[in-house]
Design a protein around this motif. Structure first.
Motif, PDB file in Angstrom:
ATOM      1  N   CYS A  39       0.855  -1.197   0.000  1.00  0.00           N
ATOM      2  CA  CYS A  39       0.000   0.000   0.000  1.00  0.00           C
ATOM      3  C   CYS A  39       0.888   1.243   0.000  1.00  0.00           C
ATOM      4  N   PRO A  40       1.235   1.755  -1.189  1.00  0.00           N
ATOM      5  CA  PRO A  40       2.198   2.855  -1.260  1.00  0.00           C
ATOM      6  C   PRO A  40       1.708   4.156  -0.624  1.00  0.00           C
ATOM      7  N   GLY A  41       0.410   4.343  -0.454  1.00  0.00           N
ATOM      8  CA  GLY A  41      -0.113   5.571   0.149  1.00  0.00           C
ATOM      9  C   GLY A  41      -0.045   5.585   1.666  1.00  0.00           C
ATOM     10  N   LEU A  42       0.387   4.468   2.249  1.00  0.00           N
ATOM     11  CA  LEU A  42       0.521   4.399   3.704  1.00  0.00           C
ATOM     12  C   LEU A  42       1.967   4.695   4.078  1.00  0.00           C
ATOM     13  N   ARG A  43       2.139   5.687   4.938  1.00  0.00           N
ATOM     14  CA  ARG A  43       3.470   6.040   5.418  1.00  0.00           C
ATOM     15  C   ARG A  43       3.537   5.763   6.911  1.00  0.00           C
ATOM     16  N   TRP A  44       4.711   5.343   7.372  1.00  0.00           N
ATOM     17  CA  TRP A  44       4.911   4.939   8.769  1.00  0.00           C
ATOM     18  C   TRP A  44       6.118   5.664   9.331  1.00  0.00           C
ATOM     19  N   ALA A  45       6.000   6.169  10.551  1.00  0.00           N
ATOM     20  CA  ALA A  45       7.124   6.894  11.151  1.00  0.00           C
ATOM     21  C   ALA A  45       7.175   6.621  12.657  1.00  0.00           C
ATOM     22  N   VAL A  46       8.392   6.456  13.145  1.00  0.00           N
ATOM     23  CA  VAL A  46       8.613   6.361  14.590  1.00  0.00           C
ATOM     24  C   VAL A  46       8.629   7.792  15.112  1.00  0.00           C
ATOM     25  N   MET A  47       7.738   8.073  16.068  1.00  0.00           N
ATOM     26  CA  MET A  47       7.614   9.440  16.540  1.00  0.00           C
ATOM     27  C   MET A  47       6.945   9.474  17.908  1.00  0.00           C
ATOM     28  N   ASP A  48       7.308  10.467  18.681  1.00  0.00           N
ATOM     29  CA  ASP A  48       6.710  10.722  19.993  1.00  0.00           C
ATOM     30  C   ASP A  48       5.575  11.724  19.799  1.00  0.00           C
ATOM     31  N   ILE A  49       4.396  11.396  20.291  1.00  0.00           N
ATOM     32  CA  ILE A  49       3.234  12.273  20.100  1.00  0.00           C
ATOM     33  C   ILE A  49       3.390  13.623  20.790  1.00  0.00           C
ATOM     34  N   ARG A  50       4.331  13.706  21.709  1.00  0.00           N
ATOM     35  CA  ARG A  50       4.557  14.970  22.433  1.00  0.00           C
ATOM     36  C   ARG A  50       5.477  15.912  21.680  1.00  0.00           C
ATOM     37  N   ALA A  51       6.102  15.426  20.622  1.00  0.00           N
ATOM     38  CA  ALA A  51       7.034  16.240  19.830  1.00  0.00           C
ATOM     39  C   ALA A  51       6.988  15.763  18.382  1.00  0.00           C
ATOM     40  N   LEU A  52       5.927  16.132  17.687  1.00  0.00           N
ATOM     41  CA  LEU A  52       5.749  15.688  16.304  1.00  0.00           C
ATOM     42  C   LEU A  52       6.783  16.354  15.395  1.00  0.00           C
ATOM     43  N   ALA A  53       7.344  15.585  14.500  1.00  0.00           N
ATOM     44  CA  ALA A  53       8.395  16.076  13.600  1.00  0.00           C
ATOM     45  C   ALA A  53       7.841  16.632  12.293  1.00  0.00           C
ATOM     46  N   PHE A  54       6.553  16.888  12.243  1.00  0.00           N
ATOM     47  CA  PHE A  54       5.929  17.411  11.032  1.00  0.00           C
ATOM     48  C   PHE A  54       5.933  18.938  11.058  1.00  0.00           C
ATOM     49  N   PRO A  55       5.989  19.562   9.881  1.00  0.00           N
ATOM     50  CA  PRO A  55       5.890  21.030   9.833  1.00  0.00           C
ATOM     51  C   PRO A  55       4.504  21.508  10.280  1.00  0.00           C
ATOM     52  N   ASP A  56       4.424  22.771  10.640  1.00  0.00           N
ATOM     53  CA  ASP A  56       3.138  23.379  10.982  1.00  0.00           C
ATOM     54  C   ASP A  56       2.166  23.197   9.816  1.00  0.00           C
ATOM     55  N   ALA A  57       0.887  23.065  10.155  1.00  0.00           N
ATOM     56  CA  ALA A  57      -0.198  23.009   9.163  1.00  0.00           C
ATOM     57  C   ALA A  57       0.035  21.935   8.100  1.00  0.00           C
ATOM     58  N   SER A  58       0.436  20.741   8.522  1.00  0.00           N
ATOM     59  CA  SER A  58       0.743  19.647   7.596  1.00  0.00           C
ATOM     60  C   SER A  58      -0.452  18.772   7.235  1.00  0.00           C
ATOM     61  N   PHE A  59      -1.480  18.742   8.081  1.00  0.00           N
ATOM     62  CA  PHE A  59      -2.537  17.744   7.919  1.00  0.00           C
ATOM     63  C   PHE A  59      -3.927  18.362   7.884  1.00  0.00           C
ATOM     64  N   ASP A  60      -4.768  17.776   7.054  1.00  0.00           N
ATOM     65  CA  ASP A  60      -6.190  18.137   7.021  1.00  0.00           C
ATOM     66  C   ASP A  60      -6.937  17.463   8.167  1.00  0.00           C
ATOM     67  N   VAL A  61      -6.503  16.255   8.517  1.00  0.00           N
ATOM     68  CA  VAL A  61      -7.164  15.480   9.569  1.00  0.00           C
ATOM     69  C   VAL A  61      -6.102  14.801  10.424  1.00  0.00           C
ATOM     70  N   VAL A  62      -6.301  14.849  11.721  1.00  0.00           N
ATOM     71  CA  VAL A  62      -5.523  14.043  12.665  1.00  0.00           C
ATOM     72  C   VAL A  62      -6.532  13.174  13.397  1.00  0.00           C
ATOM     73  N   LEU A  63      -6.273  11.875  13.411  1.00  0.00           N
ATOM     74  CA  LEU A  63      -7.170  10.910  14.038  1.00  0.00           C
ATOM     75  C   LEU A  63      -6.394  10.135  15.089  1.00  0.00           C
ATOM     76  N   GLU A  64      -6.946  10.090  16.291  1.00  0.00           N
ATOM     77  CA  GLU A  64      -6.347   9.255  17.325  1.00  0.00           C
ATOM     78  C   GLU A  64      -7.432   8.365  17.908  1.00  0.00           C
ATOM     79  N   LYS A  65      -7.042   7.127  18.159  1.00  0.00           N
ATOM     80  CA  LYS A  65      -7.977   6.137  18.687  1.00  0.00           C
ATOM     81  C   LYS A  65      -7.324   5.484  19.904  1.00  0.00           C
ATOM     82  N   GLY A  66      -7.580   6.075  21.070  1.00  0.00           N
ATOM     83  CA  GLY A  66      -7.074   5.504  22.311  1.00  0.00           C
ATOM     84  C   GLY A  66      -5.650   5.887  22.666  1.00  0.00           C
ATOM     85  N   THR A  67      -4.967   6.607  21.795  1.00  0.00           N
ATOM     86  CA  THR A  67      -3.581   6.980  22.084  1.00  0.00           C
ATOM     87  C   THR A  67      -3.502   7.916  23.281  1.00  0.00           C
ATOM     88  N   LEU A  68      -4.389   8.894  23.347  1.00  0.00           N
ATOM     89  CA  LEU A  68      -4.367   9.836  24.471  1.00  0.00           C
ATOM     90  C   LEU A  68      -4.686   9.149  25.795  1.00  0.00           C
TER      91      LEU A  68
END
Length: 164
Positions: A39-68
């Protein structure tokens, strides 16, 4: 915290072909990359939710399911959350707000009832509105889960402002 959930793949199969999933565990991300390599459209990254490595305003949607929920796992009194847990929750939500585009949507799915979770979400500093709905099959003995939807750039209801 995607964990080993099939949610990212399920979204891909429904036509959402640009899905980025993160988890704190390198072993988990490695396994998910291998499992869904086709599935080439799926990207995976090791990351800490407290310090996201994405630039500002990167996503249209952020979805979390039980992570918080993980941030609250050691709390003994949901009515009186420790300063450490509250600070961690605030840090994560600030990061989510930062990476959301204007008009973007943050969706949180959890067993946390509104009287416990809404005070965390209802912060004017995040710059989003807040709605929620209880979900479940209607069985009186069943646990309900809750869907929270925050829209970036829309104001909080004054009743929610009072919670935060």
């Amino acid at each position: 915290g995607c964990g080993n959930s099939a949610l990212s793949h399920d979204l891909h199969e429904l036509g959402y072909t640009d899905v980025t999933s993160i988890d704190f565990s390198p072993a988990c991300i490695s396994a998910m990359r291998a499992r869904y390599a086709r599935c080439p459209g799926l990207r995976w990254a090791v990351m800490d939710i407290r310090a996201l490595a994405f630039p500002d305003a990167s996503f249209d949607v952020v979805l979390e399911k039980g992570t918080l929920d993980v941030l609250m796992v050691e709390e003994t009194d949901p009515w009186d959350v420790s300063p450490q847990a509250a600070a961690a929750m605030h840090r994560v939500l600030a990061e989510v707000s930062r990476v959301l585009r204007p008009g973007g949507c943050f969706i949180s799915i959890t067993f946390a009832q509104p009287h416990f979770r809404k005070p965390h979400y209802a912060q004017e500093a995040f710059g989003w509105s807040l709605r929620h709905a209880a979900c479940g099959d209607g069985d009186a003995g069943a646990f309900h889960y809750f869907l929270y939807v925050m829209r970036k750039g829309q104001p909080l209801d004054p009743r929610d402002v009072a919670l935060g």
